[in-house]
Design a protein around this motif. Structure first.
Motif, PDB file in Angstrom:
ATOM      1  N   PRO A 112       0.820  -1.230   0.000  1.00  0.00           N
ATOM      2  CA  PRO A 112       0.000   0.000   0.000  1.00  0.00           C
ATOM      3  C   PRO A 112       0.843   1.265   0.000  1.00  0.00           C
ATOM      4  CG  PRO A 112      -0.264  -1.234   2.039  1.00  0.00           C
ATOM      5  CD  PRO A 112       0.586  -2.062   1.157  1.00  0.00           C
ATOM      6  N   LEU A 113       1.989   1.160   0.668  1.00  0.00           N
ATOM      7  CA  LEU A 113       2.872   2.331   0.726  1.00  0.00           C
ATOM      8  C   LEU A 113       3.308   2.733  -0.671  1.00  0.00           C
ATOM      9  CD1 LEU A 113       3.919   3.770   3.306  1.00  0.00           C
ATOM     10  CD2 LEU A 113       6.129   2.709   2.787  1.00  0.00           C
ATOM     11  N   VAL A 114       3.738   1.733  -1.439  1.00  0.00           N
ATOM     12  CA  VAL A 114       4.226   2.008  -2.787  1.00  0.00           C
ATOM     13  C   VAL A 114       3.099   2.527  -3.658  1.00  0.00           C
ATOM     14  CG1 VAL A 114       5.112   0.914  -4.869  1.00  0.00           C
ATOM     15  CG2 VAL A 114       6.139   0.398  -2.673  1.00  0.00           C
ATOM     16  N   ILE A 115       1.900   1.900  -3.468  1.00  0.00           N
ATOM     17  CA  ILE A 115       0.762   2.349  -4.267  1.00  0.00           C
ATOM     18  C   ILE A 115       0.410   3.790  -3.929  1.00  0.00           C
ATOM     19  CG2 ILE A 115      -1.710   1.993  -4.660  1.00  0.00           C
ATOM     20  CD1 ILE A 115      -1.175  -0.998  -4.324  1.00  0.00           C
ATOM     21  N   THR A 116       0.413   4.098  -2.620  1.00  0.00           N
ATOM     22  CA  THR A 116       0.116   5.466  -2.201  1.00  0.00           C
ATOM     23  C   THR A 116       1.109   6.441  -2.804  1.00  0.00           C
ATOM     24  OG1 THR A 116      -0.454   4.431  -0.117  1.00  0.00           O
ATOM     25  CG2 THR A 116      -0.494   6.831  -0.181  1.00  0.00           C
ATOM     26  N   LEU A 117       2.380   6.036  -2.738  1.00  0.00           N
ATOM     27  CA  LEU A 117       3.420   6.901  -3.285  1.00  0.00           C
ATOM     28  C   LEU A 117       3.190   7.129  -4.766  1.00  0.00           C
ATOM     29  CD1 LEU A 117       6.774   5.839  -1.615  1.00  0.00           C
ATOM     30  CD2 LEU A 117       5.672   8.077  -1.608  1.00  0.00           C
ATOM     31  N   ALA A 118       2.840   6.056  -5.482  1.00  0.00           N
ATOM     32  CA  ALA A 118       2.628   6.175  -6.925  1.00  0.00           C
ATOM     33  C   ALA A 118       1.477   7.128  -7.205  1.00  0.00           C
ATOM     34  CB  ALA A 118       2.341   4.800  -7.518  1.00  0.00           C
ATOM     35  N   ILE A 119       0.381   6.968  -6.421  1.00  0.00           N
ATOM     36  CA  ILE A 119      -0.771   7.852  -6.620  1.00  0.00           C
ATOM     37  C   ILE A 119      -0.378   9.297  -6.329  1.00  0.00           C
ATOM     38  CG2 ILE A 119      -3.042   8.482  -5.721  1.00  0.00           C
ATOM     39  CD1 ILE A 119      -3.496   5.462  -5.294  1.00  0.00           C
ATOM     40  N   ALA A 120       0.366   9.459  -5.237  1.00  0.00           N
ATOM     41  CA  ALA A 120       0.799  10.810  -4.876  1.00  0.00           C
ATOM     42  C   ALA A 120       1.646  11.399  -5.988  1.00  0.00           C
ATOM     43  CB  ALA A 120       1.587  10.759  -3.577  1.00  0.00           C
ATOM     44  N   LEU A 121       2.484  10.570  -6.545  1.00  0.00           N
ATOM     45  CA  LEU A 121       3.355  11.046  -7.620  1.00  0.00           C
ATOM     46  C   LEU A 121       2.532  11.514  -8.815  1.00  0.00           C
ATOM     47  CD1 LEU A 121       6.380  11.234  -8.453  1.00  0.00           C
ATOM     48  CD2 LEU A 121       6.016   9.071  -9.631  1.00  0.00           C
ATOM     49  N   ILE A 122       1.519  10.691  -9.154  1.00  0.00           N
ATOM     50  CA  ILE A 122       0.689  11.049 -10.309  1.00  0.00           C
ATOM     51  C   ILE A 122      -0.056  12.350 -10.046  1.00  0.00           C
ATOM     52  CG2 ILE A 122      -1.337  10.342 -11.632  1.00  0.00           C
ATOM     53  CD1 ILE A 122      -0.305   7.444 -11.251  1.00  0.00           C
ATOM     54  N   VAL A 123      -0.618  12.427  -8.804  1.00  0.00           N
ATOM     55  CA  VAL A 123      -1.362  13.641  -8.459  1.00  0.00           C
ATOM     56  C   VAL A 123      -0.455  14.858  -8.516  1.00  0.00           C
ATOM     57  CG1 VAL A 123      -2.502  14.833  -6.548  1.00  0.00           C
ATOM     58  CG2 VAL A 123      -3.099  12.459  -7.086  1.00  0.00           C
ATOM     59  N   TRP A 124       0.727  14.672  -7.981  1.00  0.00           N
ATOM     60  CA  TRP A 124       1.673  15.791  -7.960  1.00  0.00           C
ATOM     61  C   TRP A 124       2.033  16.217  -9.379  1.00  0.00           C
ATOM     62  CZ3 TRP A 124       7.015  15.995  -9.286  1.00  0.00           C
ATOM     63  CH2 TRP A 124       7.637  17.194  -8.919  1.00  0.00           C
ATOM     64  N   LEU A 125       2.248  15.205 -10.249  1.00  0.00           N
ATOM     65  CA  LEU A 125       2.583  15.513 -11.637  1.00  0.00           C
ATOM     66  C   LEU A 125       1.445  16.268 -12.301  1.00  0.00           C
ATOM     67  CD1 LEU A 125       4.416  12.360 -12.981  1.00  0.00           C
ATOM     68  CD2 LEU A 125       5.292  14.688 -12.813  1.00  0.00           C
ATOM     69  N   LEU A 126       0.210  15.794 -12.045  1.00  0.00           N
ATOM     70  CA  LEU A 126      -0.961  16.473 -12.614  1.00  0.00           C
ATOM     71  C   LEU A 126      -1.040  17.910 -12.116  1.00  0.00           C
ATOM     72  CD1 LEU A 126      -3.716  13.733 -12.430  1.00  0.00           C
ATOM     73  CD2 LEU A 126      -2.697  14.722 -14.467  1.00  0.00           C
ATOM     74  N   TRP A 127      -0.817  18.067 -10.814  1.00  0.00           N
ATOM     75  CA  TRP A 127      -0.889  19.378 -10.200  1.00  0.00           C
ATOM     76  C   TRP A 127       0.160  20.306 -10.798  1.00  0.00           C
ATOM     77  CZ3 TRP A 127      -3.775  22.604  -7.816  1.00  0.00           C
ATOM     78  CH2 TRP A 127      -3.237  23.650  -7.094  1.00  0.00           C
ATOM     79  N   ARG A 128       1.364  19.747 -10.971  1.00  0.00           N
ATOM     80  CA  ARG A 128       2.457  20.547 -11.509  1.00  0.00           C
ATOM     81  C   ARG A 128       2.157  21.003 -12.919  1.00  0.00           C
ATOM     82  NH1 ARG A 128       8.766  20.305 -11.035  1.00  0.00           N
ATOM     83  NH2 ARG A 128       8.429  22.118 -12.339  1.00  0.00           N
ATOM     84  N   ASN A 129       1.563  20.119 -13.689  1.00  0.00           N
ATOM     85  CA  ASN A 129       1.330  20.431 -15.090  1.00  0.00           C
ATOM     86  C   ASN A 129      -0.104  20.871 -15.353  1.00  0.00           C
ATOM     87  OD1 ASN A 129       4.012  19.706 -15.956  1.00  0.00           O
ATOM     88  ND2 ASN A 129       3.418  17.628 -15.414  1.00  0.00           N
ATOM     89  N   ARG A 130      -0.755  21.414 -14.304  1.00  0.00           N
ATOM     90  CA  ARG A 130      -2.168  21.747 -14.467  1.00  0.00           C
ATOM     91  C   ARG A 130      -2.367  22.806 -15.527  1.00  0.00           C
ATOM     92  NH1 ARG A 130       0.038  24.211 -10.310  1.00  0.00           N
ATOM     93  NH2 ARG A 130      -0.498  26.358  -9.802  1.00  0.00           N
ATOM     94  N   ARG A 131      -1.331  23.638 -15.737  1.00  0.00           N
ATOM     95  CA  ARG A 131      -1.446  24.678 -16.741  1.00  0.00           C
ATOM     96  C   ARG A 131      -1.613  24.054 -18.119  1.00  0.00           C
ATOM     97  NH1 ARG A 131       0.448  30.384 -16.019  1.00  0.00           N
ATOM     98  NH2 ARG A 131       0.319  30.267 -13.768  1.00  0.00           N
TER      99      ARG A 131
END
Lengths: 523, 238
Positions: free
Chosen positions: A367-386
């Protein structure tokens, strides 16, 4: 043959590159080589053209082809001198030419030899080495080994094609010019037969004369450099040159050392006498002789034991038991693998080895790795929201990031005093001119960024801010006096901050006076 | 000193030796490409004939194939095959820009468009003459596009060197002199014995001995330089 005067790099190279070197060498001596070649080649062609009967005209070039190896010898002669830095004049080369024909010419012109395409590699054996008979055969065998002959032969075949290409090109060019305007026919002159007495009958001979007159020296020169390469490889020319150079350098260093002052001599002598630092470490005589066990023993319990020990020691010191050998040898350094890695690994593996049975590591990690992966995706989306926002038809994001400083100046509104013009003038009168102008400028930028909501992003320079202000002015977001004033303030600030040119008191007062209505806005 | 190389110096001070390839190799590469194109063309013609198109469509397709083989083949292979058409790859040569960088679209298209000029008046007559006249063997297309055809750097075969006991050099040597020693030791097996000893005698001030002993000493130096000598002959001292 003084190898040190060799004008080409003697390092062995692949055959193809050795052949290419021929063109470079030929280019150095092109004038002599071509003049000499044509001085023999052209008269020969004329004689052949005049003497051959009409039926033989399309084949008389064969005579030129057959005699060509003899003319190649002049090229080899000139280049063989040129390669050692000796320049030969055309006259010298022509004088020397008959002498060059002595060895091996009969065989060159008779049985089998004329159609050997790699003959260029063998020519120097006869011309330069002066070998004949069995010796020449042996030399040829040695030189042609390791694929050198094959390279020369293939090169000969390629050169024959080059000649053919040049002839075709020449005839086509002439054909284009001689054909009528209506139908351009490059193949006009590529026929076998023309009416007797017409000049076109001599075209095969002329074509061969020109093409072989261009390619012939190239072939001879390239085969000559192949020969040089082969000899340099066989005899280690480059090694000899390097060794001789080394010795000369060594000699000159020693001579210079001797000629210099006594001090220099002393220093040099000291350097020579100085032992190598490692020699002491490897000195066997200074190592302790192993096998001395006396120190490790406890004191003897009885006289009998002492006696026994003495006899044991005397025995073990004997020739049979005390053979000791000190071996000095060099060993390649073994690269020490990075220690940290192994440590970490052992630490990790230790952890897992000890804890693995107790802790459900996989269940925790998953679950830790999955959470991290999700967080990474969310962060990437957030970063590139423009970027994403550009794709979606959504409104521009309202939370635009406003810079807090521009060019090192704080532009947050809360950092500014209430009454800007007064503060500025006070600072100015107190003599703090830089502070005054800085305050004026950053107040202006701050007002533009916050009150007029100009797009002023972090990292903008003064120029960028000005650009942004002008753009806003053009779009009508900013009033015209405000834009003009901001430009003036920017110029004043830049001149003061970067060029140390300060505005007059009058000018500053004027700026401050215009500030409240233009940029002061509601405040 | 003629060495057939083109020494390009990068801003970092590194010298890149490029070896421009001469007409023979390039002609060979062209011939191979010509054969490949011919075979490919024949195969395409066979494929086009297979479904039984109408005559005009067939002609159109064939013209298209001919066009692509003539103009697109060298350009695409050179750009996407790191400067090598199949023929060049087999022969071992490569197109690069004249500053040593790989070629791009501009260079690839230009140098192949200018093939038409090099082809004049017939069978690359002009190209051949241009190549022979240019010091870097560049045909007109190469001159215009700023490209070079160079030999592909080949992997050096590591030769088994005769090993010796590593030994320090008696006095400092320049890198090229150290290379000469390594070269000598590496190639001494190929030299005739008499010549080998002649060269070894020449190195006497370096080795302080002659003949076989000098050769052995040079091998020791070489082992010391490369660091891969092994202690087959331990100098044991009792």
């Amino acid at each position: 043959m003084k190898l040190e005067q060799l004008q080409v790099d003697a390092r062995p190279r692949p055959h193809a590159q050795a052949i290419d070197l021929g063109m470079a060498l030929l280019r150095e001596h092109a004038r002599t080589v071509y003049l000499c070649w044509w001085a023999l080649w052209l008269p020969l062609g004329l004689i052949v053209a005049l003497l051959s009967p009409h039926g033989f005209l399309s084949w008389n070039w064969v005579i030129l082809w057959w005699l060509r190896p003899l003319i190649e010898r002049s090229t080899i002669f000139i280049l063989s001198r040129g390669v050692f830095g000796e320049t030969i004049s055309v006259r010298q080369a022509l004088r020397a030419w008959p002498r060059l024909l002595r060895k091996g010419w009969i065989r060159t012109l008779t049985w089998w030899r004329p159609i050997v395409t790699g003959r260029g590699l063998y020519q120097p054996v006869w011309v330069l080495e002066g070998a004949d008979g069995a010796q020449a055969t042996q030399r040829r065998r040695v030189l042609g080994a390791r694929g050198a002959y094959g390279s020369a032969a293939w090169f000969g075949i390629i050169c024959a094609h080059f000649e053919f290409v040049l002839q075709l090109a020449l005839l086509s060019l002439l054909g284009l010019f001689f054909s009528s305007v209506d139908e351009m026919n490059p193949f006009l002159l590529l026929q076998d037969e023309f009416a007797p007495g017409r000049w076109e009958n001599h075209l095969p001979l002329v074509g061969y004369l020109i093409s072989a007159g261009l390619i012939g020296p190239y072939y001879a020169a390239s085969c000559f450099t192949l020969y040089l390469n082969r000899r340099a490889e066989l005899e280690g020319w480059d090694i000899e040159i390097a060794l001789r150079r080394l010795l000369r350098r060594r000699q000159s260093l020693l001579d210079r050392g001797a000629a210099k002052s006594m001090l220099g001599l002393l220093v040099a002598g000291f350097c020579l006498v100085l032992p190598a630092p490692d020699s002491q470490a490897a000195d066997c005589s200074k190592l302790p002789v192993p096998g001395d066990t006396a120190a490790s023993r406890a004191s003897a319990v009885s006289a009998q034991q002492r006696q026994l020990r003495a006899s044991i020691d005397s025995l073990s010191r004997g020739q049979e038991f005390s053979h000791w050998e000190c071996v000095t040898k060099w060993e390649a350094k073994t690269k020490v693998p990075e220690k940290i890695d192994t440590d970490e690994e052992s630490w990790l593996s230790k952890l897992f080895r000890t804890r693995a049975p107790d802790l459900p590591v996989a269940e925790i990690l998953k679950p830790l790795v999955i959470t991290l992966a999700i967080a990474l995706i969310v962060w990437l989306l957030w970063r590139n929201r423009r970027l994403l926002g550009g794709l979606l038809p959504a409104a521009r994001d309202p939370e635009r990031q406003i810079a807090s400083e521009i060019a090192g100046l704080d532009i947050r509104p809360e950092s500014l005093p209430g009454d800007i013009p007064t503060s500025v003038l006070q600072l100015w009168q107190r003599g703090q001119r830089r502070e005054a102008l800085a305050l004026l400028y950053r107040a202006s930028v701050s007002r533009l960024a916050h009150a007029d909501s100009l797009e002023i992003a972090p990292g903008f320079t003064e120029g960028d801010c000005l650009q942004s202000a002008r753009q806003a002015e053009r779009q009508g977001l900013l009033s015209q006096p405000a834009g003009v004033l901001f430009a003036e303030i920017t110029r004043a600030w830049q001149a003061a901050a970067y060029a140390d040119r300060w505005p007059q008191d009058e000018q500053l007062r004027n700026l401050c006076l215009r500030w409240p209505p233009a940029l002061g806005g509601q405040s | 000193m003629l060495d057939g190389h083109l020494h390009l110096q990068t801003p970092e001070g590194i010298t890149l030796p490029l070896t421009p390839a001469g007409p023979p190799k390039r002609a060979l590469a062209w011939l191979l490409d010509f054969i490949f194109r011919l075979l490919l063309g024949l195969f395409m013609v066979f494929l086009i004939n297979l479904p039984g198109f109408s005559g005009r469509l067939e002609t159109g397709l064939m013209l298209l194939v001919a066009f692509l083989l003539l103009w697109a083949y060298p350009v695409l292979f050179e750009i996407y095959g790191s400067g090598m058409t199949p023929g060049k790859r087999i022969v071992g040569i490569q197109v690069v820009r004249d500053n040593g960088l790989p070629i791009g679209w501009r260079e690839g298209v230009l140098r192949n468009l200018l093939r038409a000029a090099d082809f004049l008046p017939m069978w690359y007559g002009l190209g051949l003459v241009a190549m022979l006249l240019n010091s870097d063997f560049r045909r007109l297309g190469d001159v215009l596009a700023g490209t070079l055809v160079v030999y592909r750097p080949q992997k050096k075969k590591t030769k088994a060197m005769p090993t010796g006991t590593p030994r320090e050099l008696p006095f400092p040597l320049k890198p090229e002199e150290q290379h000469a020693i390594l070269d000598f030791v590496e190639r001494s097996g190929q030299l005739p014995p008499a010549r080998r000893f002649e060269l070894a005698n020449l190195a006497e001030p370096l080795t302080a001995c002659t003949g076989q002993a000098s050769l052995q000493r040079l091998q020791d130096y070489a082992a010391g330089l490369t660091g891969n000598g092994h202690a087959t002959r331990p100098d044991s001292q009792p």
